[in-house]
Design an enzyme around this catalytic site. Structure first.
Site, PDB file in Angstrom:
ATOM      1  N   ARG A 288       7.702  -1.610  -5.399  1.00  0.00           N
ATOM      2  CA  ARG A 288       6.844  -2.811  -5.401  1.00  0.00           C
ATOM      3  C   ARG A 288       7.049  -3.644  -6.654  1.00  0.00           C
ATOM      4  NH1 ARG A 288       0.986  -0.987  -4.633  1.00  0.00           N
ATOM      5  NH2 ARG A 288       1.761   0.631  -5.997  1.00  0.00           N
TER       6      ARG A 288
ATOM      7  N   ASN B 125       2.607  -1.146  -0.377  1.00  0.00           N
ATOM      8  CA  ASN B 125       2.941   0.103   0.292  1.00  0.00           C
ATOM      9  C   ASN B 125       2.167   0.170   1.596  1.00  0.00           C
ATOM     10  OD1 ASN B 125       4.654   1.050  -1.700  1.00  0.00           O
ATOM     11  ND2 ASN B 125       3.103   2.286  -2.696  1.00  0.00           N
TER      12      ASN B 125
END
Length: 91
Positions: free
Chosen positions: A18, A36
């Site tokens: 991320r 996620n």
């Protein structure tokens, strides 16, 4: 302007994916978000110059050093995204 919603599968959680995605997207001048997901996947929205979006999609096929990307799927195209790029909480 091009906007895509993508799902990235493989070993993409717990490997800095991320943060890596946010850094790359911001460097390319893209707006959107990354998070996620359940099932060991990451979803993201990239919006901006079509060439920059295509570059980001290619980068996602590799990911950060510790990632093993199995698949990058464009789930949808289009839509309006606020300016800036954010990391969202797990969804």
């Amino acid at each position: 302007m091009r906007t895509v919603h993508v799902r990235i599968e493989g070993r993409v959680q717990g490997v800095y994916f991320r943060a890596w995605t946010a850094e790359n997207a911001r460097a390319l001048g893209l707006s959107g978000w990354v998070q996620n997901c359940r099932g060991a996947a990451v979803e993201a929205v990239f919006s901006g110059d079509p060439v920059a979006v295509a570059t980001m999609l290619r980068r996602c096929e590799e990911g950060p050093r510790a990632a093993i990307v199995a698949n990058v799927t464009v789930m949808s195209e289009g839509g309006v995204v606020p300016d800036g790029f954010s990391i969202r909480r797990s969804g």
